[in-house]
Design a protein around this motif. Structure first.
Motif, PDB file in Angstrom:
ATOM      1  N   SER A  26     -58.708  65.969 -12.153  1.00  0.00           N
ATOM      2  CA  SER A  26     -58.104  65.912 -13.481  1.00  0.00           C
ATOM      3  C   SER A  26     -56.795  65.131 -13.454  1.00  0.00           C
ATOM      4  O   SER A  26     -56.459  64.433 -14.410  1.00  0.00           O
ATOM      5  CB  SER A  26     -57.857  67.323 -14.004  1.00  0.00           C
ATOM      6  N   VAL A  30     -53.538  65.613 -22.304  1.00  0.00           N
ATOM      7  CA  VAL A  30     -54.594  66.271 -23.086  1.00  0.00           C
ATOM      8  C   VAL A  30     -55.973  66.021 -22.458  1.00  0.00           C
ATOM      9  O   VAL A  30     -56.763  66.956 -22.295  1.00  0.00           O
ATOM     10  CB  VAL A  30     -54.555  65.813 -24.560  1.00  0.00           C
ATOM     11  N   CYS A  31     -56.251  64.790 -22.065  1.00  0.00           N
ATOM     12  CA  CYS A  31     -57.552  64.486 -21.451  1.00  0.00           C
ATOM     13  C   CYS A  31     -57.708  65.173 -20.089  1.00  0.00           C
ATOM     14  O   CYS A  31     -58.751  65.777 -19.807  1.00  0.00           O
ATOM     15  CB  CYS A  31     -57.723  62.975 -21.309  1.00  0.00           C
ATOM     16  N   THR A  49     -56.062  67.827 -18.922  1.00  0.00           N
ATOM     17  CA  THR A  49     -56.019  69.276 -19.051  1.00  0.00           C
ATOM     18  C   THR A  49     -57.324  69.827 -19.620  1.00  0.00           C
ATOM     19  O   THR A  49     -57.803  70.877 -19.180  1.00  0.00           O
ATOM     20  CB  THR A  49     -54.827  69.695 -19.933  1.00  0.00           C
ATOM     21  N   THR A  50     -57.901  69.126 -20.568  1.00  0.00           N
ATOM     22  CA  THR A  50     -59.190  69.564 -21.118  1.00  0.00           C
ATOM     23  C   THR A  50     -60.255  69.566 -20.031  1.00  0.00           C
ATOM     24  O   THR A  50     -61.028  70.523 -19.898  1.00  0.00           O
ATOM     25  CB  THR A  50     -59.606  68.646 -22.288  1.00  0.00           C
ATOM     26  N   THR A  51     -60.283  68.519 -19.236  1.00  0.00           N
ATOM     27  CA  THR A  51     -61.226  68.441 -18.116  1.00  0.00           C
ATOM     28  C   THR A  51     -60.983  69.570 -17.126  1.00  0.00           C
ATOM     29  O   THR A  51     -61.923  70.244 -16.680  1.00  0.00           O
ATOM     30  CB  THR A  51     -61.098  67.071 -17.416  1.00  0.00           C
ATOM     31  N   TYR A  65     -59.591  72.506 -17.642  1.00  0.00           N
ATOM     32  CA  TYR A  65     -59.988  73.802 -18.207  1.00  0.00           C
ATOM     33  C   TYR A  65     -61.491  74.021 -18.086  1.00  0.00           C
ATOM     34  O   TYR A  65     -61.944  75.106 -17.685  1.00  0.00           O
ATOM     35  CB  TYR A  65     -59.560  73.947 -19.666  1.00  0.00           C
ATOM     36  N   TYR A 117     -51.452  76.029 -22.490  1.00  0.00           N
ATOM     37  CA  TYR A 117     -51.426  74.573 -22.432  1.00  0.00           C
ATOM     38  C   TYR A 117     -50.339  73.980 -23.329  1.00  0.00           C
ATOM     39  O   TYR A 117     -49.809  72.915 -23.019  1.00  0.00           O
ATOM     40  CB  TYR A 117     -52.794  73.991 -22.756  1.00  0.00           C
TER      41      TYR A 117
END
Length: 143
Positions: free
Chosen positions: A32, A60-61, A63-65, A67, A91
Motif C-alpha cells: 500500500s 486515500v488510495c 489506505t483504502t487498499t 484496509y 483514517y
C-alpha cells in the motif's frame, strides 16, 4: 501459523498470533505504501500538483487498499458497520497526521524526490504505528 498469501479460504478470525498479524500488516503496508508514494510522486512531480494535494490522493488510495487487505487477511475480520465507522474515524485522524507531517516537511526541505521520500517515510511511520495499535486493540475486536 505460517504466513500465507493474502487470499486464503480459512474462516475469519481475530485470534491470529501477534507475530502473524505484524508480518501481514507489514506486507500489506509495504504494498500500500508503494501505491501511496508512487501515486504521490507522479502527481507531484510529473503532473505538478502541490505536495499536500498529491499526498492526500496517494494516502486515500493507499489506505483504502490497506484496509481491504488488513480486514480480510491481517485481522481476518468480517465486515460490519460499526467497524467501518471506527475505521473511517481512525483514517481521518491518520490522514491529518500523515498529510500534515508530509506537507510540513515539504516546506522545510528542498522539493526533491529524495526529501519527499524521507518525508513520506516519517509521515507514514507515524501513521502506521497509530493504525496498527488502534486496529489491533480496538477496531478488529469490534463484533
Amino acid at each position: 501459523m505460517a504466513p500465507e498469501l493474502p487470499f486464503d479460504d480459512q474462516e475469519a478470525s481475530t485470534n491470529l498470533p501477534l507475530a502473524t498479524q505484524i508480518f501481514r500488516f507489514v506486507v500489506t503496508g509495504v504494498g500500500s505504501g508503494i501505491l501511496d508514494f508512487g501515486l504521490t510522486a507522479i502527481l507531484q512531480y510529473a503532473l505538478g500538483m502541490p505536495a499536500g494535494f498529491a499526498k492526500a490522493i496517494g494516502f486515500v488510495c493507499g489506505t483504502t487498499t490497506a484496509y481491504i487487505f488488513n480486514r480480510r487477511w491481517t485481522f481476518r475480520a468480517e465486515p460490519s458497520m460499526a467497524r467501518f465507522v471506527a475505521v473511517a474515524v481512525l483514517y481521518c485522524v491518520t490522514f491529518v497526521v500523515n498529510v500534515g507531517v508530509y506537507t510540513y516537511l515539504s516546506h522545510l526541505w528542498p522539493e526533491t524526490v529524495l526529501y519527499s521520500l524521507l518525508g513520506y517515510v516519517i509521515a507514514q511511520g507515524l501513521a502506521t504505528i497509530i493504525n496498527f495499535i488502534v486496529q489491533r486493540t480496538v477496531i478488529f475486536n469490534i463484533k
